[in-house]
Design a protein around this motif. Structure first.
Motif, PDB file in Angstrom:
ATOM      1  N   SER A 153       0.827  -1.209   0.000  1.00 23.67           N
ATOM      2  CA  SER A 153       0.000   0.000   0.000  1.00 23.67           C
ATOM      3  C   SER A 153       0.862   1.260   0.000  1.00 23.67           C
ATOM      4  N   THR A 154       1.936   1.272   0.787  1.00 26.11           N
ATOM      5  CA  THR A 154       2.842   2.427   0.787  1.00 26.11           C
ATOM      6  C   THR A 154       3.582   2.524  -0.539  1.00 26.11           C
ATOM      7  N   ALA A 155       3.980   1.390  -1.081  1.00 32.61           N
ATOM      8  CA  ALA A 155       4.645   1.397  -2.388  1.00 32.61           C
ATOM      9  C   ALA A 155       3.721   1.974  -3.458  1.00 32.61           C
ATOM     10  N   ASP A 156       2.430   1.638  -3.401  1.00 34.87           N
ATOM     11  CA  ASP A 156       1.472   2.188  -4.362  1.00 34.87           C
ATOM     12  C   ASP A 156       1.357   3.705  -4.220  1.00 34.87           C
ATOM     13  N   ARG A 157       1.369   4.192  -3.000  1.00 36.43           N
ATOM     14  CA  ARG A 157       1.270   5.639  -2.790  1.00 36.43           C
ATOM     15  C   ARG A 157       2.480   6.369  -3.372  1.00 36.43           C
ATOM     16  N   ILE A 158       3.649   5.776  -3.226  1.00 34.02           N
ATOM     17  CA  ILE A 158       4.847   6.406  -3.798  1.00 34.02           C
ATOM     18  C   ILE A 158       4.763   6.415  -5.324  1.00 34.02           C
ATOM     19  N   THR A 159       4.291   5.324  -5.891  1.00 37.75           N
ATOM     20  CA  THR A 159       4.128   5.269  -7.346  1.00 37.75           C
ATOM     21  C   THR A 159       3.133   6.313  -7.820  1.00 37.75           C
ATOM     22  N   LEU A 160       2.018   6.466  -7.118  1.00 37.85           N
ATOM     23  CA  LEU A 160       1.015   7.470  -7.476  1.00 37.85           C
ATOM     24  C   LEU A 160       1.566   8.883  -7.311  1.00 37.85           C
ATOM     25  N   ALA A 161       2.364   9.089  -6.267  1.00 43.21           N
ATOM     26  CA  ALA A 161       2.930  10.418  -6.035  1.00 43.21           C
ATOM     27  C   ALA A 161       3.828  10.842  -7.193  1.00 43.21           C
ATOM     28  N   ARG A 162       4.613   9.930  -7.678  1.00 43.92           N
ATOM     29  CA  ARG A 162       5.509  10.246  -8.802  1.00 43.92           C
ATOM     30  C   ARG A 162       4.713  10.422 -10.094  1.00 43.92           C
ATOM     31  N   ARG A 163       3.639   9.679 -10.229  1.00 43.33           N
ATOM     32  CA  ARG A 163       2.794   9.821 -11.416  1.00 43.33           C
ATOM     33  C   ARG A 163       2.077  11.168 -11.433  1.00 43.33           C
ATOM     34  N   ASP A 164       1.686  11.641 -10.245  1.00 42.64           N
ATOM     35  CA  ASP A 164       0.926  12.892 -10.145  1.00 42.64           C
ATOM     36  C   ASP A 164       1.802  14.131 -10.192  1.00 42.64           C
ATOM     37  N   ARG A 165       3.115  13.941 -10.332  1.00 42.33           N
ATOM     38  CA  ARG A 165       4.025  15.092 -10.311  1.00 42.33           C
ATOM     39  C   ARG A 165       3.640  16.118 -11.374  1.00 42.33           C
ATOM     40  N   GLY A 166       3.206  15.690 -12.516  1.00 45.45           N
ATOM     41  CA  GLY A 166       2.860  16.625 -13.592  1.00 45.45           C
ATOM     42  C   GLY A 166       1.390  16.963 -13.639  1.00 45.45           C
ATOM     43  N   GLY A 167       0.728  16.933 -12.505  1.00 47.88           N
ATOM     44  CA  GLY A 167      -0.708  17.171 -12.481  1.00 47.88           C
ATOM     45  C   GLY A 167      -1.130  18.613 -12.587  1.00 47.88           C
ATOM     46  N   ASN A 168      -0.195  19.555 -12.591  1.00 52.64           N
ATOM     47  CA  ASN A 168      -0.508  20.988 -12.730  1.00 52.64           C
ATOM     48  C   ASN A 168      -1.547  21.466 -11.732  1.00 52.64           C
ATOM     49  N   GLY A 169      -1.427  20.995 -10.515  1.00 47.35           N
ATOM     50  CA  GLY A 169      -2.314  21.469  -9.463  1.00 47.35           C
ATOM     51  C   GLY A 169      -3.705  20.879  -9.478  1.00 47.35           C
ATOM     52  N   GLN A 170      -3.965  19.904 -10.347  1.00 45.43           N
ATOM     53  CA  GLN A 170      -5.280  19.282 -10.409  1.00 45.43           C
ATOM     54  C   GLN A 170      -5.526  18.451  -9.151  1.00 45.43           C
ATOM     55  N   PRO A 171      -6.804  18.351  -8.708  1.00 45.14           N
ATOM     56  CA  PRO A 171      -7.111  17.530  -7.532  1.00 45.14           C
ATOM     57  C   PRO A 171      -6.690  16.084  -7.756  1.00 45.14           C
ATOM     58  N   LEU A 172      -6.254  15.442  -6.687  1.00 45.31           N
ATOM     59  CA  LEU A 172      -5.839  14.051  -6.780  1.00 45.31           C
ATOM     60  C   LEU A 172      -7.045  13.155  -7.039  1.00 45.31           C
ATOM     61  N   THR A 173      -6.811  12.139  -7.792  1.00 46.44           N
ATOM     62  CA  THR A 173      -7.882  11.183  -8.101  1.00 46.44           C
ATOM     63  C   THR A 173      -7.875   9.993  -7.158  1.00 46.44           C
ATOM     64  N   HIS A 174      -7.175  10.118  -6.067  1.00 50.93           N
ATOM     65  CA  HIS A 174      -7.106   9.053  -5.064  1.00 50.93           C
ATOM     66  C   HIS A 174      -6.970   9.705  -3.700  1.00 50.93           C
ATOM     67  N   GLY A 175      -7.167   8.910  -2.669  1.00 45.91           N
ATOM     68  CA  GLY A 175      -7.080   9.453  -1.319  1.00 45.91           C
ATOM     69  C   GLY A 175      -8.429   9.875  -0.782  1.00 45.91           C
ATOM     70  N   PRO A 176      -8.459  10.552   0.362  1.00 41.89           N
ATOM     71  CA  PRO A 176      -9.715  10.950   0.999  1.00 41.89           C
ATOM     72  C   PRO A 176     -10.581  11.801   0.077  1.00 41.89           C
ATOM     73  N   GLY A 177     -11.844  11.457  -0.033  1.00 42.36           N
ATOM     74  CA  GLY A 177     -12.793  12.236  -0.814  1.00 42.36           C
ATOM     75  C   GLY A 177     -12.752  11.991  -2.306  1.00 42.36           C
ATOM     76  N   ALA A 178     -11.786  11.199  -2.793  1.00 43.47           N
ATOM     77  CA  ALA A 178     -11.655  11.012  -4.233  1.00 43.47           C
ATOM     78  C   ALA A 178     -12.811  10.205  -4.815  1.00 43.47           C
ATOM     79  N   ASP A 179     -13.471   9.389  -3.990  1.00 41.51           N
ATOM     80  CA  ASP A 179     -14.545   8.547  -4.491  1.00 41.51           C
ATOM     81  C   ASP A 179     -15.917   9.182  -4.340  1.00 41.51           C
ATOM     82  N   VAL A 180     -15.990  10.458  -3.946  1.00 44.99           N
ATOM     83  CA  VAL A 180     -17.272  11.151  -3.794  1.00 44.99           C
ATOM     84  C   VAL A 180     -17.768  11.564  -5.174  1.00 44.99           C
ATOM     85  N   SER A 181     -18.952  11.118  -5.515  1.00 48.19           N
ATOM     86  CA  SER A 181     -19.515  11.427  -6.827  1.00 48.19           C
ATOM     87  C   SER A 181     -20.011  12.869  -6.864  1.00 48.19           C
ATOM     88  N   PRO A 182     -20.163  13.470  -8.051  1.00 47.61           N
ATOM     89  CA  PRO A 182     -20.709  14.837  -8.151  1.00 47.61           C
ATOM     90  C   PRO A 182     -22.067  14.971  -7.482  1.00 47.61           C
TER      91      PRO A 182
END
Length: 803
Positions: A285-314
């Motif tokens: 689980s920690t390894a996955d978070r590190i992988t996601l963190a490096r993937r999100d580096r180029g997110g340009n400030g966009q909200p994360l698609t994982h973590g708390p609140g990410a699964d809340v629908s519109p």
């Protein structure tokens, strides 16, 4: 990454056995010794970001996470642990560390050479020491250190509290060679694993007396001979601090200081994000978070698609906003508090993810494997046929995929108890047991007397049931006559009766029994047996009074309405063959919405659960095994594997009672104590299987108090032949011959079916991405002197990065 494994340092008492020709496990063929032309499979490469020393900066500090402070710095004591090994590797001589292939290699920092110079009349090994090798107090490493360690570990002086003496008891004498840099060791009997001795090597100041050996080396090491020295231990901070050794004669350590910091596995993510540690074994689980963190580096400030609140629908977000700003003040206040809490969690998670971008996950396979242990001391698993049935039911490839597949590591099941893939002695010996085959597994269980319906049968010497019940049985019930206690055969056959009606019924039963033996996993086959089931739609017939299953009572009950159609179709299909009511079955199958007679007559026992219908039993007892698993946060993968194993065993009629216990008591209170039937735990790999493997698989011996002396064989399964093969291999000086003996021993261990290797454990290490020569080492021992930051700009302590 946290794993449950066997603690190192358990006593390894050596035994002497006469060569026996009896008591050998009888099996058809012992496959498992590969041919000379067969190429050994390659292991997974280490992942340490290898970098030339000239590209690594001098200076700085690295913080390395360990589970806890070392219980002792004496690696030969019973409570020595993984932290003991990690620290002493950087402080003390290891003469033959393992290389990338899991082979022992001479360490030129300490030895110029070491070899067997005489074989007859006795084996003699001559060590030529590096002339620059000195202890941190300036004294040369020499023969007195070898002599003191031998006397402490040979087992003749009980004043020394040692956990193992394997090999040292075979030494007859140690002498100075031609000069002070030569050590001549003479053995009383041949010892092929002589390279395992004197590692780590302690100074004579520690091993020279029981006081310094037992107590002095537990909390400190004043005299060392590695690239680092021990600067201090802080229990308050949970740290062991090493400093560069100014007397080190080898390649200078790149780091100024190396700090081993106690961090529980569950706290590793926080320790990484707040800059407390630079290197840490982590879980998936920690390894996955590190992988996601490096993937999100180029997110340009966009909200994360994982973590708390990410699964809340519109829609859910809009509803939350409406409630928080609605007219219901109480509801609005509660919703606003929940939204504030969620915002805080989102911000904290985002900050942690930003910090995790500075880390990389380096992965390989750990030099250790996970096994399914089958306790053969008592109970159903004391029968080797039941153990082999359990083993033949396992899809080991699927179990390996469960753990290794998601990590991108080769998901191949392990084929040896005594070597890992990539090691020179590795060969797949699982053929001695056989491949997965549910049909064969069921046949083994049937041969051992475990049959469907066996849990409902009374023991042969027990009379049970009323006269009315006996009469009902005589009129057409399956199974044994209550007066004679005869058992029903596993093949489904029955004795011929003179009654013509019964002949037809028994013929149908016999045909059904043959199909049941061929494929016992079909649910319908269980329904035709005498399990107290009422056939829906037969309201005009008196209820059959079959014995209730163990632990249940014959309570009148209504057939569940939602299952009525399924019960009707399945049960009447089989009843038709016995009762000759083909028309009723056909009509019943045409009633999709329900079943005639959905209500059972008064006095009808409740239908048995579907799982119970397929479970095997014998003499009134169900075949159920106690499956003990750890409950800690780092043991998720073991629990996932355990659940899959339970499902595989259920297919062949074996039930499991899974008990999850705290990690700290898992081994001591269950594995070592024998309070389990099935368990998952790990063994480390070894370059010396003849020495290190023997106590794990040695045949238990009875003690004077009636208990078993099991050494490290916690499955309590062993044979004299296996012991003999280990003894022969330990005394074999020809490496190829010794490996061949180990392959034979491994095949015998497979055939005994006490230990079923599943997969090599994954090794996931989170490392500051600027660090070089550190990470997932695989087989190889770390070269601590080469670890450091890749350049001067990157160099700095964790505190610097945190700021």
């Amino acid at each position: 990454m946290s794993h449950v494994g066997v603690p190192r340092g358990t006593v390894r008492k050596r035994r002497t056995l006469a060569l026996l020709t009896t008591g050998v496990l009888t099996i058809p063929v012992l496959a498992g010794c590969s041919s000379g032309d067969e190429e050994a499979p390659r292991g997974v490469a280490q992942d340490i970001a290898p970098t030339a020393r000239q590209a690594v900066a001098d200076g700085s500090t690295v913080n390395w996470a360990i589970d806890a402070l070392p219980a002792t710095f004496n690696a030969f004591q019973a409570d020595a642990d993984s932290a003991t090994t990690r620290v002493t590797e950087a402080l003390l001589p290891t003469l033959f560390p393992m290389d990338k292939a899991g082979q022992p290699r001479l360490n030129p920092d300490y030895l110029e050479s070491a070899k067997v110079i005489e074989r007859e009349p006795k084996q003699v090994v001559l060590y030529k020491l590096n002339q620059q090798a000195v202890w941190s107090d300036g004294r040369e490493i020499g023969a007195p250190d070898f002599v003191a360690q031998w006397r402490a570990l040979r087992g003749k002086d009980s004043a020394f509290w040692t956990a193992r003496n394997s090999g040292y008891e075979r030494i007859e004498k140690i002498e100075r060679g031609a000069d002070d840099l030569q050590v001549r060791v003479t053995f009383s009997k041949p010892y092929g694993d002589w390279r395992s001795l004197f590692s780590p090597l302690y100074p004579k100041e520690i091993t020279g007396s029981p006081e310094t050996f037992n107590d002095g080396a537990r909390t400190t090491l004043k005299n060392t001979a590695g690239p680092f020295v021990l600067r201090g231990v802080s229990k308050a901070d949970g740290t062991v601090t090493l400093a560069r050794n100014p007397r080190w004669w080898g390649d200078k350590a790149k780091l100024d200081t190396l700090v081993f910091r106690a961090v529980a596995p569950k706290d590793r993510t926080k320790a990484l994000t707040d800059g407390t540690v630079d290197v840490a074994d982590v879980d998936p689980s920690t390894a996955d978070r590190i992988t996601l963190a490096r993937r999100d580096r180029g997110g340009n400030g966009q909200p994360l698609t994982h973590g708390p609140g990410a699964d809340v629908s519109p829609a859910a977000a809009l509803y939350s906003y409406a409630v928080a700003h609605g007219s219901d003040e109480k509801a609005a206040e509660a919703e606003q508090a929940a939204r504030a809490k969620n915002r805080k969690a989102v911000l904290a998670y985002a900050a942690e993810q930003k910090a995790l971008r500075d880390f990389a996950v380096r992965k390989s396979l750990e030099p250790a494997y996970t096994q399914l242990a089958l306790n053969g001391e008592s109970g159903p698993l004391a029968d080797d046929r039941v153990r082999r049935a359990v083993a033949r039911a396992l899809d080991r490839e699927e179990l390996a995929r469960t753990v290794l597949g998601p990590l991108g590591l080769p998901a191949k099941p392990l084929g040896s108890h005594l070597a890992l893939a990539g090691q020179p002695g590795y060969a797949d010996g699982s053929g001695a047991l056989g491949e997965q085959n549910e049909k064969e597994a069921r046949a083994l269980l049937a041969d051992a007397g475990w049959t469907r319906g066996g849990a409902l049968q009374q023991p042969k010497d027990t009379k049970a049931g009323s006269e009315a019940e006996k009469k009902g049985e005589k009129e057409g019930e399956d199974g044994a006559d209550a007066d004679t206690g005869e058992e029903k055969k596993s093949t489904g056959g029955a004795e011929k009766e003179e009654n013509a009606e019964k002949k037809d019924a028994e013929k149908a039963d016999k045909d059904e029994g043959k199909a049941d033996k061929a494929s016992r996993d079909e649910e319908d086959s269980a329904a035709s047996r005498d399990e107290g089931l009422y056939i829906v739609g037969e309201d005009d017939k008196p209820a059959a009074h079959a014995p209730a299953a163990t632990g249940t009572s014959a309570v009148p009950a209504l057939a569940p309405a939602r299952h009525a159609a399924f019960q009707s179709a399945a049960l009447l299909r089989q009843a038709a063959a016995v009762l000759g009511e083909d028309g009723a079955v056909a009509a019943q199958d045409k009633q999709p919405g329900g079943a005639a007679g959905a209500y059972a007559p008064a006095g009808t026992p409740a239908p048995a659960p579907a799982a119970a219908k397929g479970q095997l039993g014998k003499d009134g007892k169900a075949l159920t095994l106690r499956f003990v698993l750890p409950s800690g946060p780092g043991s998720q993968s073991l629990r996932a594997v355990g659940d899959k194993i339970a499902a595989m065993l259920e297919k062949i009629g074996i039930g499991t009672e899974i008990t999850k216990v705290p990690d700290e008591s898992y081994f001591k209170d269950h594995i070592a104590s024998g309070v389990y039937d099935l368990a998952l735990y790990s063994w480390p790999a070894s370059a010396y299987p003849a020495t290190d493997g023997r106590p794990i698989y040695a045949k238990p011996e009875p003690a004077t108090d009636g208990s078993l002396l099991v050494e490290q064989n916690y499955t309590r399964v062993g044979t004299d032949h296996i012991d003999q093969l280990f003894d022969r291999a330990a005394g074999e000086l020809d490496e190829k011959a010794a490996r061949d003996l180990m392959k034979q021993a491994d095949a015998r261990i497979w055939a005994a079916a006490g230990s079923i290797p599943l997969y090599q454990r994954p090794q996931l290490v989170a490392v500051d991405k600027k660090l070089a020569n550190v990470g997932a080492f695989g087989f190889a021992a770390p070269r601590y002197q080469d670890i450091g930051f890749k350049n001067r700009q990157a160099a700095g302590s964790s505190a610097d990065r945190k700021k």
